[in-house]
Design a protein around this motif. Structure first.
Motif, PDB file in Angstrom:
ATOM      1  N   LEU A   1       0.824  -1.217   0.088  1.00 12.05           N
ATOM      2  CA  LEU A   1       0.031  -0.120  -0.131  1.00 12.05           C
ATOM      3  C   LEU A   1       0.871   1.314  -0.072  1.00 12.05           C
ATOM      4  O   LEU A   1       0.467   2.288  -0.543  1.00 12.05           O
ATOM      5  CB  LEU A   1      -0.951  -0.131   1.048  1.00 12.05           C
ATOM      6  CG  LEU A   1      -2.135  -1.094   1.301  1.00 12.05           C
ATOM      7  CD1 LEU A   1      -2.845  -1.087   2.387  1.00 12.05           C
ATOM      8  CD2 LEU A   1      -3.047  -0.630  -0.050  1.00 12.05           C
ATOM      9  N   LEU A   2       1.999   1.163   0.466  1.00 16.59           N
ATOM     10  CA  LEU A   2       2.971   2.250   0.527  1.00 16.59           C
ATOM     11  C   LEU A   2       3.569   2.646  -0.732  1.00 16.59           C
ATOM     12  O   LEU A   2       4.148   3.676  -1.048  1.00 16.59           O
ATOM     13  CB  LEU A   2       3.875   2.140   1.799  1.00 16.59           C
ATOM     14  CG  LEU A   2       3.296   2.155   3.068  1.00 16.59           C
ATOM     15  CD1 LEU A   2       4.357   1.759   4.107  1.00 16.59           C
ATOM     16  CD2 LEU A   2       3.116   3.750   3.257  1.00 16.59           C
ATOM     17  N   ARG A   3       3.694   1.775  -1.610  1.00 20.39           N
ATOM     18  CA  ARG A   3       4.253   1.981  -2.899  1.00 20.39           C
ATOM     19  C   ARG A   3       3.476   2.949  -3.625  1.00 20.39           C
ATOM     20  O   ARG A   3       2.235   2.690  -3.888  1.00 20.39           O
ATOM     21  CB  ARG A   3       4.487   0.382  -3.769  1.00 20.39           C
ATOM     22  CG  ARG A   3       5.443  -0.535  -3.129  1.00 20.39           C
ATOM     23  CD  ARG A   3       5.421  -1.706  -4.125  1.00 20.39           C
ATOM     24  NE  ARG A   3       6.198  -1.522  -5.253  1.00 20.39           N
ATOM     25  CZ  ARG A   3       7.269  -1.445  -5.538  1.00 20.39           C
ATOM     26  NH1 ARG A   3       8.420  -1.552  -4.311  1.00 20.39           N
ATOM     27  NH2 ARG A   3       8.094  -1.109  -6.590  1.00 20.39           N
ATOM     28  N   GLY A   4       4.063   3.959  -4.616  1.00 20.96           N
ATOM     29  CA  GLY A   4       3.474   4.719  -5.171  1.00 20.96           C
ATOM     30  C   GLY A   4       2.686   6.023  -4.323  1.00 20.96           C
ATOM     31  O   GLY A   4       2.134   6.930  -4.744  1.00 20.96           O
TER      32      GLY A   4
ATOM     33  N   GLY B   1       8.835   7.736  11.424  1.00 22.32           N
ATOM     34  CA  GLY B   1       8.477   7.035  12.295  1.00 22.32           C
ATOM     35  C   GLY B   1       8.643   5.479  11.939  1.00 22.32           C
ATOM     36  O   GLY B   1       9.346   5.247  11.106  1.00 22.32           O
ATOM     37  N   MET B   2       7.912   4.605  12.592  1.00 22.50           N
ATOM     38  CA  MET B   2       8.189   3.114  12.635  1.00 22.50           C
ATOM     39  C   MET B   2       6.880   2.102  12.647  1.00 22.50           C
ATOM     40  O   MET B   2       6.260   2.526  13.866  1.00 22.50           O
ATOM     41  CB  MET B   2       9.313   2.398  13.441  1.00 22.50           C
ATOM     42  CG  MET B   2       9.521   1.161  13.185  1.00 22.50           C
ATOM     43  SD  MET B   2      11.261   0.613  14.198  1.00 22.50           S
ATOM     44  CE  MET B   2      11.668  -0.922  13.596  1.00 22.50           C
ATOM     45  N   LEU B   3       6.799   1.449  11.852  1.00 20.37           N
ATOM     46  CA  LEU B   3       5.627   0.499  12.171  1.00 20.37           C
ATOM     47  C   LEU B   3       6.151  -0.955  12.056  1.00 20.37           C
ATOM     48  O   LEU B   3       6.958  -1.320  11.415  1.00 20.37           O
ATOM     49  CB  LEU B   3       4.635   0.505  10.833  1.00 20.37           C
ATOM     50  CG  LEU B   3       3.684  -0.432  10.824  1.00 20.37           C
ATOM     51  CD1 LEU B   3       2.662  -0.882  11.820  1.00 20.37           C
ATOM     52  CD2 LEU B   3       2.783  -0.379   9.373  1.00 20.37           C
TER      53      LEU B   3
ATOM     54  N   VAL C   1      -3.858   1.706  10.481  1.00 20.72           N
ATOM     55  CA  VAL C   1      -2.765   2.016  11.308  1.00 20.72           C
ATOM     56  C   VAL C   1      -1.766   3.162  10.391  1.00 20.72           C
ATOM     57  O   VAL C   1      -1.138   3.977  11.153  1.00 20.72           O
ATOM     58  CB  VAL C   1      -1.928   0.515  11.053  1.00 20.72           C
ATOM     59  CG1 VAL C   1      -0.221   0.663  11.493  1.00 20.72           C
ATOM     60  CG2 VAL C   1      -2.599  -0.375  12.088  1.00 20.72           C
ATOM     61  N   LEU C   2      -1.878   3.121   9.046  1.00 21.51           N
ATOM     62  CA  LEU C   2      -1.099   4.148   8.320  1.00 21.51           C
ATOM     63  C   LEU C   2      -1.639   5.751   8.358  1.00 21.51           C
ATOM     64  O   LEU C   2      -1.163   6.598   8.384  1.00 21.51           O
ATOM     65  CB  LEU C   2      -0.959   3.756   6.938  1.00 21.51           C
ATOM     66  CG  LEU C   2      -0.086   2.491   6.701  1.00 21.51           C
ATOM     67  CD1 LEU C   2      -0.248   2.137   5.035  1.00 21.51           C
ATOM     68  CD2 LEU C   2       1.528   2.815   7.061  1.00 21.51           C
ATOM     69  N   ASP C   3      -3.062   5.562   9.046  1.00 16.29           N
ATOM     70  CA  ASP C   3      -3.639   6.757   9.308  1.00 16.29           C
ATOM     71  C   ASP C   3      -2.811   7.724  10.489  1.00 16.29           C
ATOM     72  O   ASP C   3      -2.878   8.625  10.570  1.00 16.29           O
ATOM     73  CB  ASP C   3      -5.168   6.388   9.734  1.00 16.29           C
ATOM     74  CG  ASP C   3      -6.016   6.553   8.559  1.00 16.29           C
ATOM     75  OD1 ASP C   3      -5.748   6.730   7.287  1.00 16.29           O
ATOM     76  OD2 ASP C   3      -7.428   6.277   8.943  1.00 16.29           O
TER      77      ASP C   3
ATOM     78  N   ILE D   1      -1.074   8.914   6.529  1.00 11.59           N
ATOM     79  CA  ILE D   1      -0.774   8.434   5.368  1.00 11.59           C
ATOM     80  C   ILE D   1      -2.218   8.058   4.952  1.00 11.59           C
ATOM     81  O   ILE D   1      -2.690   6.818   5.681  1.00 11.59           O
ATOM     82  CB  ILE D   1       0.420   7.305   5.275  1.00 11.59           C
ATOM     83  CG1 ILE D   1       1.609   7.968   5.536  1.00 11.59           C
ATOM     84  CG2 ILE D   1       0.380   6.588   3.927  1.00 11.59           C
ATOM     85  CD1 ILE D   1       2.696   7.014   5.726  1.00 11.59           C
ATOM     86  N   ASP D   2      -2.797   8.235   4.062  1.00  6.30           N
ATOM     87  CA  ASP D   2      -4.332   7.549   3.486  1.00  6.30           C
ATOM     88  C   ASP D   2      -3.774   6.870   2.388  1.00  6.30           C
ATOM     89  O   ASP D   2      -3.457   7.359   1.131  1.00  6.30           O
ATOM     90  CB  ASP D   2      -5.199   8.871   3.406  1.00  6.30           C
ATOM     91  CG  ASP D   2      -6.513   8.312   3.051  1.00  6.30           C
ATOM     92  OD1 ASP D   2      -7.082   7.270   2.664  1.00  6.30           O
ATOM     93  OD2 ASP D   2      -7.555   9.128   2.769  1.00  6.30           O
TER      94      ASP D   2
END
Length: 190
Positions: A24-27, A81-83, A170-172, A176-177
């Motif tokens: 999901l983070l790609r792009g 940060g970090m997940l 979690v990305l919220d 990050i949407d």
């Protein structure tokens, strides 16, 4: 906000959460820095059809677990940060006690000391008092404990939709949407 995010994947069940976060983070314009534990590599083999090299290819940068001198081990390396997804109870305990014997726990420690966002997708059930005390300790240190609990109000039709919603939420926490979250009372008119 820095456009870098560290992602740790441990050997707890639920490696799909970390893998899906990378996808999901790609792009999104977010530069991803991945650290995998040795147990994560085993669990990826048990729980998915993916090869380790395929998972690593989803990240912009992959750091060896033993490389405690990597960029992400320094507070001067700015990140959002970090997940840690999933976060094993072993990793939770190490973070709670400041045990920085590998890059994943060192990076988490740095994120905490720099007062950046650390989100731990803890994966275990049932929980004993030691687990709960470690969750309290990391929360008191500034981390966010976010177990992957499904949101049934979104009426998921598949496991993939449940995973997407959880990772989206979690990305919220990092602002990050990913467009994967059914938002309560916002999406019902669409």
């Amino acid at each position: 906000m820095s456009r870098r995010l560290i992602l740790g994947i441990t050997g707890a069940s639920g490696v799909v959460y970390g893998i899906r976060a990378l996808e999901l983070l790609r792009g999104t314009g977010i530069e991803t820095h991945l650290v995998l534990t040795r147990s994560a590599a085993l669990t990826i083999g048990y729980e998915t059809e993916r090869r380790i090299d395929e998972v690593k290819a989803l990240a912009d940068h992959v750091h060896p677990l033993a490389d405690v001198g990597a960029s992400i081990a320094s507070g001067s390396f700015r990140t959002a940060g970090m997940l840690v997804a999933p976060c094993s109870m072993r990793t939770l305990a190490a973070i709670a006690t400041g045990n920085t014997d590998n890059l994943l726990t060192r990076a988490a420690d740095v994120v905490l000391k720099e007062r950046r966002r650390l989100v731990l997708l803890v994966r275990e059930t049932p929980l004993h008092l030691g687990h709960l005390r470690n969750m309290t300790a990391v929360t008191e240190m500034g981390a966010i404990v976010a177990p992957p609990v499904p949101a049934f109000y979104a009426k998921p039709g598949s496991l993939e939709e449940m995973v997407d919603h959880t990772i989206g939420r979690v990305l919220d926490l990092f602002d990050i949407d990913t467009g994967t979250v059914t938002r309560w009372r916002e999406d019902e008119h669409r």
